[in-house]
Design a protein around this motif. Structure first.
Motif, PDB file in Angstrom:
ATOM      1  N   CYS A  28       0.809  -1.228   0.000  1.00 64.19           N
ATOM      2  CA  CYS A  28       0.000   0.000   0.000  1.00 64.19           C
ATOM      3  C   CYS A  28       0.837   1.270   0.000  1.00 64.19           C
ATOM      4  O   CYS A  28       0.359   2.334  -0.381  1.00 64.19           O
ATOM      5  CB  CYS A  28      -1.006  -0.012   1.138  1.00 64.19           C
ATOM      6  SG  CYS A  28      -0.300  -0.327   2.758  1.00 64.19           S
ATOM      7  N   GLY A  29       2.124   1.168   0.389  1.00 64.85           N
ATOM      8  CA  GLY A  29       2.998   2.333   0.331  1.00 64.85           C
ATOM      9  C   GLY A  29       3.119   2.895  -1.083  1.00 64.85           C
ATOM     10  O   GLY A  29       3.367   4.082  -1.273  1.00 64.85           O
ATOM     11  N   CYS A  37       0.136   5.513  -1.377  1.00 65.77           N
ATOM     12  CA  CYS A  37       0.145   6.795  -0.645  1.00 65.77           C
ATOM     13  C   CYS A  37       1.413   7.598  -0.906  1.00 65.77           C
ATOM     14  O   CYS A  37       1.401   8.820  -0.789  1.00 65.77           O
ATOM     15  CB  CYS A  37      -0.055   6.575   0.854  1.00 65.77           C
ATOM     16  SG  CYS A  37       1.317   5.748   1.686  1.00 65.77           S
ATOM     17  N   PRO A  49       6.260   6.262   1.892  1.00 63.11           N
ATOM     18  CA  PRO A  49       4.988   5.872   2.518  1.00 63.11           C
ATOM     19  C   PRO A  49       4.719   6.778   3.735  1.00 63.11           C
ATOM     20  O   PRO A  49       5.638   7.056   4.509  1.00 63.11           O
ATOM     21  CB  PRO A  49       5.227   4.423   2.958  1.00 63.11           C
ATOM     22  CG  PRO A  49       6.353   3.942   2.093  1.00 63.11           C
ATOM     23  CD  PRO A  49       7.209   5.140   1.815  1.00 63.11           C
ATOM     24  N   VAL A  50       3.485   7.217   3.855  1.00 64.47           N
ATOM     25  CA  VAL A  50       3.163   8.203   4.894  1.00 64.47           C
ATOM     26  C   VAL A  50       3.521   7.711   6.300  1.00 64.47           C
ATOM     27  O   VAL A  50       4.081   8.439   7.114  1.00 64.47           O
ATOM     28  CB  VAL A  50       1.655   8.573   4.803  1.00 64.47           C
ATOM     29  CG1 VAL A  50       1.200   9.366   6.012  1.00 64.47           C
ATOM     30  CG2 VAL A  50       1.400   9.340   3.504  1.00 64.47           C
ATOM     31  N   CYS A  51       3.230   6.424   6.586  1.00 69.63           N
ATOM     32  CA  CYS A  51       3.448   5.942   7.955  1.00 69.63           C
ATOM     33  C   CYS A  51       4.917   5.634   8.232  1.00 69.63           C
ATOM     34  O   CYS A  51       5.266   5.276   9.356  1.00 69.63           O
ATOM     35  CB  CYS A  51       2.549   4.749   8.265  1.00 69.63           C
ATOM     36  SG  CYS A  51       2.803   3.327   7.196  1.00 69.63           S
ATOM     37  N   PHE A  65      -0.054  -0.452  12.163  1.00 68.45           N
ATOM     38  CA  PHE A  65      -0.580   0.753  11.527  1.00 68.45           C
ATOM     39  C   PHE A  65      -1.414   0.407  10.296  1.00 68.45           C
ATOM     40  O   PHE A  65      -1.028  -0.469   9.528  1.00 68.45           O
ATOM     41  CB  PHE A  65       0.580   1.675  11.098  1.00 68.45           C
ATOM     42  CG  PHE A  65       0.098   3.043  10.716  1.00 68.45           C
ATOM     43  CD1 PHE A  65      -0.021   4.047  11.653  1.00 68.45           C
ATOM     44  CD2 PHE A  65      -0.286   3.309   9.405  1.00 68.45           C
ATOM     45  CE1 PHE A  65      -0.499   5.299  11.294  1.00 68.45           C
ATOM     46  CE2 PHE A  65      -0.771   4.561   9.044  1.00 68.45           C
ATOM     47  CZ  PHE A  65      -0.873   5.552   9.986  1.00 68.45           C
ATOM     48  N   PRO A  66      -2.558   1.058  10.040  1.00 71.10           N
ATOM     49  CA  PRO A  66      -3.132   2.208  10.744  1.00 71.10           C
ATOM     50  C   PRO A  66      -4.154   1.819  11.803  1.00 71.10           C
ATOM     51  O   PRO A  66      -5.072   2.592  12.083  1.00 71.10           O
ATOM     52  CB  PRO A  66      -3.818   2.973   9.603  1.00 71.10           C
ATOM     53  CG  PRO A  66      -4.358   1.865   8.722  1.00 71.10           C
ATOM     54  CD  PRO A  66      -3.337   0.750   8.809  1.00 71.10           C
ATOM     55  N   CYS A  96      -3.840   8.035   4.281  1.00 72.05           N
ATOM     56  CA  CYS A  96      -3.582   6.586   4.285  1.00 72.05           C
ATOM     57  C   CYS A  96      -4.573   5.857   3.365  1.00 72.05           C
ATOM     58  O   CYS A  96      -5.774   5.813   3.655  1.00 72.05           O
ATOM     59  CB  CYS A  96      -3.687   6.059   5.719  1.00 72.05           C
ATOM     60  SG  CYS A  96      -3.577   4.266   5.826  1.00 72.05           S
ATOM     61  N   TRP A  97      -4.040   5.275   2.310  1.00 72.08           N
ATOM     62  CA  TRP A  97      -4.881   4.537   1.348  1.00 72.08           C
ATOM     63  C   TRP A  97      -5.636   3.397   2.026  1.00 72.08           C
ATOM     64  O   TRP A  97      -6.796   3.132   1.742  1.00 72.08           O
ATOM     65  CB  TRP A  97      -3.981   3.987   0.236  1.00 72.08           C
ATOM     66  CG  TRP A  97      -4.663   3.052  -0.706  1.00 72.08           C
ATOM     67  CD1 TRP A  97      -5.367   3.407  -1.821  1.00 72.08           C
ATOM     68  CD2 TRP A  97      -4.720   1.619  -0.623  1.00 72.08           C
ATOM     69  NE1 TRP A  97      -5.861   2.277  -2.436  1.00 72.08           N
ATOM     70  CE2 TRP A  97      -5.478   1.171  -1.719  1.00 72.08           C
ATOM     71  CE3 TRP A  97      -4.197   0.682   0.277  1.00 72.08           C
ATOM     72  CZ2 TRP A  97      -5.731  -0.188  -1.951  1.00 72.08           C
ATOM     73  CZ3 TRP A  97      -4.453  -0.661   0.063  1.00 72.08           C
ATOM     74  CH2 TRP A  97      -5.212  -1.085  -1.047  1.00 72.08           C
ATOM     75  N   LEU A  98      -4.944   2.708   2.931  1.00 71.83           N
ATOM     76  CA  LEU A  98      -5.537   1.522   3.556  1.00 71.83           C
ATOM     77  C   LEU A  98      -6.824   1.857   4.312  1.00 71.83           C
ATOM     78  O   LEU A  98      -7.765   1.067   4.340  1.00 71.83           O
ATOM     79  CB  LEU A  98      -4.509   0.901   4.502  1.00 71.83           C
ATOM     80  CG  LEU A  98      -4.762  -0.521   4.952  1.00 71.83           C
ATOM     81  CD1 LEU A  98      -4.897  -1.471   3.774  1.00 71.83           C
ATOM     82  CD2 LEU A  98      -3.625  -0.986   5.844  1.00 71.83           C
TER      83      LEU A  98
HETATM   84  S1  SF4 Z   1      -0.643   1.822   5.917  1.00 73.19           S
HETATM   85 FE1  SF4 Z   1      -1.472   3.684   4.992  1.00 73.19          FE
HETATM   86  S2  SF4 Z   1       0.084   5.263   5.297  1.00 73.19           S
HETATM   87 FE2  SF4 Z   1       1.073   3.265   5.627  1.00 73.19          FE
HETATM   88  S3  SF4 Z   1       1.933   2.669   3.655  1.00 73.19           S
HETATM   89 FE3  SF4 Z   1      -0.113   1.777   3.743  1.00 73.19          FE
HETATM   90  S4  SF4 Z   1      -1.452   3.305   2.782  1.00 73.19           S
HETATM   91 FE4  SF4 Z   1       0.476   4.328   3.290  1.00 73.19          FE
END
Ligand code: SF4
Ligand code: SF4
Length: 245
Positions: A26-27, A30, A38-40, A109-110, A134-136
């Protein structure tokens, strides 16, 4: 965390909580809106906070992590307000990530463990302030059953040993309910046995929810909104579309 978890207890948590949250990286979805990071995994957005024994364990296993040095007033405030048993740390960055040496916070996370008013751990809540990035959080339908199972088991293991962490997560759940009441919007949870739940504002009544109740936020609302956001940010579109089933 501040309680009675020892470094070897964190090792047990790490050994048991290894499942990927989903089959997507998912990184990739985002990071086009965050300078490729990646945001997180970027302390400009999320500063990893660990129990000191967790850092002890990590220090003995890797040189991936170092103590975080605040770079602005907001970060200084976050660090200054930490309980003495905790510390803020930073890794070398997503390019250097070591899967086995991710913190519990990285693995979870998240999500955080959500407790009802009566103190029952019923599922996974989200760190709601990240919903715009956060896409997730806009795609909770992709979360794997194995991840849910390991997440719950990991936190139950921690809570059995660390009452302060248990209290902190109960407080966090109460804050989430206050925020939901203020916005008059339900809290959406992943149930501890799978499926979705919604916690109604004001009453905190827990009801079953369906995939259609899930909400998409900000750039993740539509392919058009995403493309526009990436263009305005000056990022690069990912090879795989973030709009998945
Ligand atoms: S958990 Fe959310 S913020 Fe972290 S990499 Fe995945 S989409 Fe990005
Ligand atoms: S260890 Fe990996 S998952 Fe955790 S913040 Fe660093 S890059 Fe992200």
């Amino acid at each position: 965390m501040t309680g009675d978890m020892r470094p070897e207890d964190f090792k047990t948590v790490y050994d048991r909580f290894q499942a990927s949250v989903s089959r997507f990286d998912c990184g990739r979805f985002c990071s086009p809106l965050n300078g490729g990071q990646p945001v997180c995994c970027d302390t400009a957005h999320a500063i990893p906070i660990v129990d000191k024994p967790e850092f002890e364990l990590l220090k003995g296993r890797t040189d991936l992590w170092h103590k975080y040095k605040p770079t602005d007033a907001n970060a200084r405030k976050i660090v200054a307000e930490l309980h003495k048993g905790c510390m803020a740390i930073e890794c070398k960055g997503a390019r250097f990530c070591e899967r086995d040496n991710r913190t519990l916070a990285c693995r979870a996370f998240p999500f955080y463990p959500y407790f009802t008013k009566q103190g029952e751990l019923i599922g996974l809540g989200t760190y709601w302030t990240f919903a715009d990035r956060c896409w997730l959080m806009s795609n909770m339908q992709v979360v794997e059953r194995q991840f849910i199972k390991e997440f719950i088991a990991a936190y139950e293991y921690v809570f059995e040993r660390d009452p302060e962490e248990l209290t902190a997560m109960k407080k966090h759940s109460a804050n989430h309910r206050r925020q939901s009441t203020r916005l008059n919007k339900p809290i959406l949870l992943i149930g501890r046995k799978g499926g979705f739940l919604k916690v109604m504002p004001k009453t905190a009544e827990v009801r079953p929810a369906a995939e259609k109740d899930l909400v998409k936020y900000g750039p993740y609302k539509s392919p058009r909104a995403y493309a526009k956001a990436v263009k305005e940010y000056g990022g690069e579109m990912p090879k795989q579309s973030p709009f998945v089933d």
